[in-house]
Design a protein around this motif. Sequence first.
Motif, PDB file in Angstrom:
ATOM      1  N   GLU A   8      -8.631  30.283  24.414  1.00 20.10           N
ATOM      2  CA  GLU A   8      -8.856  30.585  25.830  1.00 20.10           C
ATOM      3  C   GLU A   8     -10.209  31.253  26.039  1.00 20.10           C
ATOM      4  OE1 GLU A   8      -5.675  32.818  27.436  1.00 20.10           O
ATOM      5  OE2 GLU A   8      -4.145  31.309  27.001  1.00 20.10           O
ATOM      6  N   ARG A  39     -10.694  38.512  26.242  1.00 20.73           N
ATOM      7  CA  ARG A  39      -9.510  39.294  26.572  1.00 20.73           C
ATOM      8  C   ARG A  39      -9.152  40.216  25.410  1.00 20.73           C
ATOM      9  NH1 ARG A  39      -5.295  35.166  29.590  1.00 20.73           N
ATOM     10  NH2 ARG A  39      -6.708  34.488  31.247  1.00 20.73           N
ATOM     11  N   ILE A  51      -3.092  39.969  29.750  1.00 22.74           N
ATOM     12  CA  ILE A  51      -2.563  38.722  30.308  1.00 22.74           C
ATOM     13  C   ILE A  51      -3.442  38.226  31.457  1.00 22.74           C
ATOM     14  CG2 ILE A  51      -0.592  37.638  31.441  1.00 22.74           C
ATOM     15  CD1 ILE A  51       1.228  39.603  30.027  1.00 22.74           C
ATOM     16  N   GLU A  52      -3.581  39.076  32.474  1.00 23.21           N
ATOM     17  CA  GLU A  52      -4.440  38.702  33.615  1.00 23.21           C
ATOM     18  C   GLU A  52      -4.770  39.940  34.439  1.00 23.21           C
ATOM     19  OE1 GLU A  52      -2.370  36.047  36.138  1.00 23.21           O
ATOM     20  OE2 GLU A  52      -0.793  37.461  36.661  1.00 23.21           O
ATOM     21  N   GLY A  86      -5.280  45.478  34.782  1.00 29.50           N
ATOM     22  CA  GLY A  86      -4.581  44.201  34.729  1.00 29.50           C
ATOM     23  C   GLY A  86      -3.192  44.319  34.144  1.00 29.50           C
ATOM     24  N   LYS A 123     -15.101  40.641  35.665  1.00 24.79           N
ATOM     25  CA  LYS A 123     -13.759  40.823  35.124  1.00 24.79           C
ATOM     26  C   LYS A 123     -13.555  40.057  33.822  1.00 24.79           C
ATOM     27  CE  LYS A 123      -8.938  40.940  36.584  1.00 24.79           C
ATOM     28  NZ  LYS A 123      -7.991  40.692  37.695  1.00 24.79           N
ATOM     29  N   HIS A 124     -14.256  38.914  33.678  1.00 27.11           N
ATOM     30  CA  HIS A 124     -14.041  38.068  32.510  1.00 27.11           C
ATOM     31  C   HIS A 124     -15.293  37.935  31.642  1.00 27.11           C
ATOM     32  CE1 HIS A 124     -10.112  36.695  34.007  1.00 27.11           C
ATOM     33  NE2 HIS A 124     -10.671  36.716  35.202  1.00 27.11           N
TER      34      HIS A 124
END
Length: 264
Positions: A57, A128, A263-264, A174, A123-124
């Motif tokens: 991912e 992660r 996760i998100e 998150g 944020k990304h």
Amino acid sequence: MIVRFCVLFGCLSCVSSGIVEPRCTRFEYDERLLEKAIRMEIRLEELAKTVENLQTENKNLKESLNELDSIKTELKVTNTTLHRLEETVDINSASTFALQDGLERTRTALNASTAALDLFQVKHKDPRPAFLAILSDDINSTTEGQTILFDDVVTKIGSAYNGKTGTFTAPIEGLYLISVKITGYFKSTASSGSINQYELKKNDNLYLRLNVNVNANTHSYDSSSVVTVMVLGKGDRVNVESVYSEKYVEGSERNTFFSGFFIE
């Protein structure tokens, strides 16, 4: 270990003294250890698969971020073109007013899109966060309120988990998946049985409790585990603590661990 030898010696003594039904056998003891090792291996394989999926991912996310950079560049060029077009129109004509209104609407939409892209990239920007930490050795005697130090960090994406303090600190706000497994061992100092209690804490407050029940009359080992989702703000801390003193935590068999990922 001395404790295990005492338990095994006690079982053999019962057999040699003529008691027909001993409380435990070496075969049963080894069989339980094998079952726990198999379950632990299956759990570690699942966690390894999860980490592999997270890495895939992250790779796809980086490619998406590169595409977003290209889109932002195109949006800037379009915005510049609109500015130049606005400068060339006749503001005194009726058609100019309609054109200006359309240009303002377009510019507002472009600004909103750019802001959304900026927020997404912030944020990304980093992969992660994810970690898997295992207790590398036995804890022969806990203290009340002691943080369990899962010191063997097998998986570490980002720097949110600290193996020296046993604490995970959320790097971004998150939803996180957190899992804990604690394996206890019966201590001969207990008269009949022992309830070992541990707490999963969020910012020093109780979030979930784990109970480990060990008893030499039934089973020397016992495990308690929990898998949960937690909403964490940036800087929130998560750790595992022992509620009671003088409790035995099994670590040498690599069956006590702490893990989590964003996760998100």
